[in-house]
Design a protein around this motif. Structure first.
Motif, PDB file in Angstrom:
ATOM      1  N   ILE A  60     -46.591 -14.278  16.564  1.00 36.32           N
ATOM      2  CA  ILE A  60     -45.600 -13.367  17.139  1.00 36.32           C
ATOM      3  C   ILE A  60     -45.065 -13.965  18.320  1.00 36.32           C
ATOM      4  O   ILE A  60     -43.770 -13.809  18.486  1.00 36.32           O
ATOM      5  CB  ILE A  60     -46.502 -11.945  17.491  1.00 36.32           C
ATOM      6  N   ASP A  61     -45.678 -14.663  19.365  1.00 32.12           N
ATOM      7  CA  ASP A  61     -45.188 -15.452  20.361  1.00 32.12           C
ATOM      8  C   ASP A  61     -43.984 -16.420  19.969  1.00 32.12           C
ATOM      9  O   ASP A  61     -42.893 -16.640  20.554  1.00 32.12           O
ATOM     10  CB  ASP A  61     -46.234 -15.744  21.037  1.00 32.12           C
ATOM     11  N   ASP A  62     -44.451 -17.104  18.875  1.00 30.35           N
ATOM     12  CA  ASP A  62     -43.405 -18.169  18.411  1.00 30.35           C
ATOM     13  C   ASP A  62     -42.149 -17.481  17.979  1.00 30.35           C
ATOM     14  O   ASP A  62     -41.016 -18.078  18.334  1.00 30.35           O
ATOM     15  CB  ASP A  62     -43.915 -19.100  17.360  1.00 30.35           C
ATOM     16  N   GLU A  63     -42.396 -16.575  17.167  1.00 28.81           N
ATOM     17  CA  GLU A  63     -40.897 -16.002  16.546  1.00 28.81           C
ATOM     18  C   GLU A  63     -40.251 -15.098  17.602  1.00 28.81           C
ATOM     19  O   GLU A  63     -39.133 -15.102  17.730  1.00 28.81           O
ATOM     20  CB  GLU A  63     -41.503 -14.874  15.555  1.00 28.81           C
ATOM     21  N   THR A  64     -40.985 -14.432  18.743  1.00 29.52           N
ATOM     22  CA  THR A  64     -40.217 -13.984  20.006  1.00 29.52           C
ATOM     23  C   THR A  64     -39.342 -15.239  20.490  1.00 29.52           C
ATOM     24  O   THR A  64     -38.469 -14.857  20.996  1.00 29.52           O
ATOM     25  CB  THR A  64     -41.107 -13.220  20.616  1.00 29.52           C
ATOM     26  N   THR A  65     -40.081 -16.264  20.884  1.00 30.70           N
ATOM     27  CA  THR A  65     -39.578 -17.365  21.609  1.00 30.70           C
ATOM     28  C   THR A  65     -38.291 -17.813  20.790  1.00 30.70           C
ATOM     29  O   THR A  65     -37.322 -17.968  21.160  1.00 30.70           O
ATOM     30  CB  THR A  65     -40.587 -18.341  21.767  1.00 30.70           C
ATOM     31  N   ARG A  66     -38.419 -17.985  19.562  1.00 25.68           N
ATOM     32  CA  ARG A  66     -37.273 -18.392  18.856  1.00 25.68           C
ATOM     33  C   ARG A  66     -36.024 -17.372  18.654  1.00 25.68           C
ATOM     34  O   ARG A  66     -34.931 -17.785  19.022  1.00 25.68           O
ATOM     35  CB  ARG A  66     -37.545 -18.688  17.224  1.00 25.68           C
ATOM     36  N   ALA A 114     -42.270  -7.331  14.222  1.00 27.94           N
ATOM     37  CA  ALA A 114     -41.128  -6.538  14.533  1.00 27.94           C
ATOM     38  C   ALA A 114     -41.247  -5.609  15.784  1.00 27.94           C
ATOM     39  O   ALA A 114     -40.239  -5.175  16.382  1.00 27.94           O
ATOM     40  CB  ALA A 114     -40.590  -5.812  13.226  1.00 27.94           C
ATOM     41  N   ASN A 115     -42.346  -5.047  16.282  1.00 23.36           N
ATOM     42  CA  ASN A 115     -42.469  -4.335  17.346  1.00 23.36           C
ATOM     43  C   ASN A 115     -43.413  -4.765  18.516  1.00 23.36           C
ATOM     44  O   ASN A 115     -44.738  -4.670  18.492  1.00 23.36           O
ATOM     45  CB  ASN A 115     -42.920  -2.942  16.696  1.00 23.36           C
ATOM     46  N   PRO A 116     -42.873  -5.737  19.508  1.00 23.32           N
ATOM     47  CA  PRO A 116     -43.619  -5.933  20.385  1.00 23.32           C
ATOM     48  C   PRO A 116     -44.381  -5.161  21.496  1.00 23.32           C
ATOM     49  O   PRO A 116     -45.758  -5.650  21.595  1.00 23.32           O
ATOM     50  CB  PRO A 116     -42.727  -7.005  21.301  1.00 23.32           C
ATOM     51  N   LEU A 117     -43.928  -4.002  21.403  1.00 21.73           N
ATOM     52  CA  LEU A 117     -44.752  -3.049  22.208  1.00 21.73           C
ATOM     53  C   LEU A 117     -45.848  -2.398  21.522  1.00 21.73           C
ATOM     54  O   LEU A 117     -46.992  -2.245  21.991  1.00 21.73           O
ATOM     55  CB  LEU A 117     -43.604  -1.868  22.602  1.00 21.73           C
ATOM     56  N   ARG A 167     -40.174   0.920  15.777  1.00 20.72           N
ATOM     57  CA  ARG A 167     -38.470   1.222  16.005  1.00 20.72           C
ATOM     58  C   ARG A 167     -37.740   1.005  14.736  1.00 20.72           C
ATOM     59  O   ARG A 167     -36.578   1.543  14.890  1.00 20.72           O
ATOM     60  CB  ARG A 167     -38.045   0.281  17.153  1.00 20.72           C
ATOM     61  N   HIS A 168     -38.354   0.437  13.862  1.00 23.87           N
ATOM     62  CA  HIS A 168     -37.266   0.221  12.397  1.00 23.87           C
ATOM     63  C   HIS A 168     -37.801   1.449  11.498  1.00 23.87           C
ATOM     64  O   HIS A 168     -37.344   1.397  10.442  1.00 23.87           O
ATOM     65  CB  HIS A 168     -37.660  -1.065  11.712  1.00 23.87           C
ATOM     66  N   TRP A 169     -38.731   2.312  11.765  1.00 23.95           N
ATOM     67  CA  TRP A 169     -39.307   2.769  10.805  1.00 23.95           C
ATOM     68  C   TRP A 169     -38.190   4.268  10.550  1.00 23.95           C
ATOM     69  O   TRP A 169     -37.907   4.488   9.241  1.00 23.95           O
ATOM     70  CB  TRP A 169     -40.422   4.061  11.451  1.00 23.95           C
ATOM     71  N   ARG A 170     -37.268   4.683  11.268  1.00 26.94           N
ATOM     72  CA  ARG A 170     -36.425   5.642  10.875  1.00 26.94           C
ATOM     73  C   ARG A 170     -35.528   5.145   9.895  1.00 26.94           C
ATOM     74  O   ARG A 170     -34.939   5.784   8.953  1.00 26.94           O
ATOM     75  CB  ARG A 170     -35.620   6.038  12.333  1.00 26.94           C
ATOM     76  N   GLY A 171     -34.823   3.935  10.189  1.00 28.80           N
ATOM     77  CA  GLY A 171     -33.847   3.290   9.382  1.00 28.80           C
ATOM     78  C   GLY A 171     -34.637   2.951   7.837  1.00 28.80           C
ATOM     79  O   GLY A 171     -34.023   3.261   6.860  1.00 28.80           O
ATOM     80  N   SER A 172     -35.771   2.656   7.694  1.00 27.81           N
ATOM     81  CA  SER A 172     -36.443   2.555   6.738  1.00 27.81           C
ATOM     82  C   SER A 172     -36.818   3.865   5.911  1.00 27.81           C
ATOM     83  O   SER A 172     -36.415   3.846   4.593  1.00 27.81           O
ATOM     84  CB  SER A 172     -37.890   1.791   6.640  1.00 27.81           C
ATOM     85  N   ALA A 173     -36.892   4.962   6.616  1.00 35.05           N
ATOM     86  CA  ALA A 173     -37.139   6.107   6.010  1.00 35.05           C
ATOM     87  C   ALA A 173     -35.834   6.383   5.478  1.00 35.05           C
ATOM     88  O   ALA A 173     -35.696   7.280   4.329  1.00 35.05           O
ATOM     89  CB  ALA A 173     -37.752   6.983   6.836  1.00 35.05           C
ATOM     90  N   ARG A 174     -34.762   6.365   6.275  1.00 40.90           N
ATOM     91  CA  ARG A 174     -33.309   6.662   5.797  1.00 40.90           C
ATOM     92  C   ARG A 174     -33.038   6.033   4.480  1.00 40.90           C
ATOM     93  O   ARG A 174     -32.417   6.606   3.674  1.00 40.90           O
ATOM     94  CB  ARG A 174     -32.337   6.631   7.018  1.00 40.90           C
ATOM     95  N   HIS A 180     -48.411  -5.232  21.701  1.00 42.62           N
ATOM     96  CA  HIS A 180     -48.950  -5.634  23.115  1.00 42.62           C
ATOM     97  C   HIS A 180     -50.110  -4.351  23.436  1.00 42.62           C
ATOM     98  O   HIS A 180     -51.227  -4.682  24.008  1.00 42.62           O
ATOM     99  CB  HIS A 180     -47.883  -5.169  24.191  1.00 42.62           C
ATOM    100  N   GLU A 181     -49.908  -3.218  22.872  1.00 42.65           N
ATOM    101  CA  GLU A 181     -50.810  -2.240  22.895  1.00 42.65           C
ATOM    102  C   GLU A 181     -52.151  -2.578  22.286  1.00 42.65           C
ATOM    103  O   GLU A 181     -53.242  -2.435  22.631  1.00 42.65           O
ATOM    104  CB  GLU A 181     -50.478  -0.794  22.278  1.00 42.65           C
ATOM    105  N   LEU A 182     -51.970  -3.093  20.958  1.00 41.43           N
ATOM    106  CA  LEU A 182     -53.037  -3.716  20.195  1.00 41.43           C
ATOM    107  C   LEU A 182     -53.892  -4.782  20.858  1.00 41.43           C
ATOM    108  O   LEU A 182     -54.715  -5.015  21.035  1.00 41.43           O
ATOM    109  CB  LEU A 182     -52.528  -4.255  18.736  1.00 41.43           C
ATOM    110  N   ASP A 183     -53.081  -5.899  21.442  1.00 36.99           N
ATOM    111  CA  ASP A 183     -53.737  -6.791  22.133  1.00 36.99           C
ATOM    112  C   ASP A 183     -54.395  -6.241  23.191  1.00 36.99           C
ATOM    113  O   ASP A 183     -55.519  -7.206  23.572  1.00 36.99           O
ATOM    114  CB  ASP A 183     -52.440  -7.960  22.325  1.00 36.99           C
ATOM    115  N   THR A 184     -53.787  -5.604  24.218  1.00 34.05           N
ATOM    116  CA  THR A 184     -54.624  -5.190  25.064  1.00 34.05           C
ATOM    117  C   THR A 184     -55.992  -4.398  24.887  1.00 34.05           C
ATOM    118  O   THR A 184     -56.879  -4.711  25.484  1.00 34.05           O
ATOM    119  CB  THR A 184     -53.823  -4.045  26.050  1.00 34.05           C
TER     120      THR A 184
END
Length: 172
Positions: A157-163, A122-125, A13-20, A128-132
């Motif tokens: 990742i879980d710790d950072e998401t919780t924070r 930075a991308n929980p989705l 979700r951050h790729w477009r901003g970084s490419a810009r 999730h796909e990798l973890d599955t």
């Protein structure tokens, strides 16, 4: 409210901003280089081509890899190639580097890719796909090396998401 297709690939979700940002930096560099050279009175066609080439090189260096994931697969698109692995058939996961670490994933079909773990954070989705897929690899017995690396990454990742959730709710 629209429903998402569960089989649709998930992207960074951050790729477009970084490419810009990469494009903006390259264009500003090109414009300033041409302007300074023109102001000095030394701008020629050859020098303009040199500045354009250097700007294109800067863009290529700054452009981040595009990471996408779907059910059972993970892909990294560089400027020149697309690398893909089957996450449900992983053989090995390795982590290289300390300061600027990256993950290397290999599957049973010979696929191999490298990615920055910060993309997963930075991308929980995508995570999730990798973890599955990793859980399927463990169940099938194909993942022989690196399950502990992904487990540690999952905890981080879980710790950072919780924070982040606690910060957003005002509880921390």
């Amino acid at each position: 409210m629209t429903q998402m297709d569960p089989r649709a690939p998930t992207g960074d979700r951050h790729w477009r901003g970084s490419a810009r940002l990469a494009a903006t930096c390259a264009l500003v560099f090109c414009a300033l280089s041409l302007l300074v050279d023109w102001d000095a009175g030394s701008l020629t066609l050859l020098r303009a081509l040199l500045w354009l080439t250097l700007s294109a090189t800067l863009f290529a260096i700054l452009l981040p890899n595009r990471v996408t994931a779907g059910p059972g697969w993970l892909a990294v698109r560089t400027l020149w190639r697309r690398h893909m692995v089957r996450t449900d058939a992983l053989v090995a996961v390795r982590q290289y580097g300390c300061v600027s670490s990256h993950l290397a994933l290999c599957d049973t079909h010979g696929g191999r890719l490298e990615l920055d773990p910060r993309v997963l954070t930075a991308n929980p989705l995508i995570w999730h796909e990798l973890d599955t897929g990793v859980h399927r690899s463990v169940e099938r017995g194909t993942l022989r090396q690196g399950a502990d690396i992904l487990e540690q990454l999952g905890h981080r990742i879980d710790d950072e998401t919780t924070r982040a959730v606690l910060r957003a709710s005002g509880l921390s």
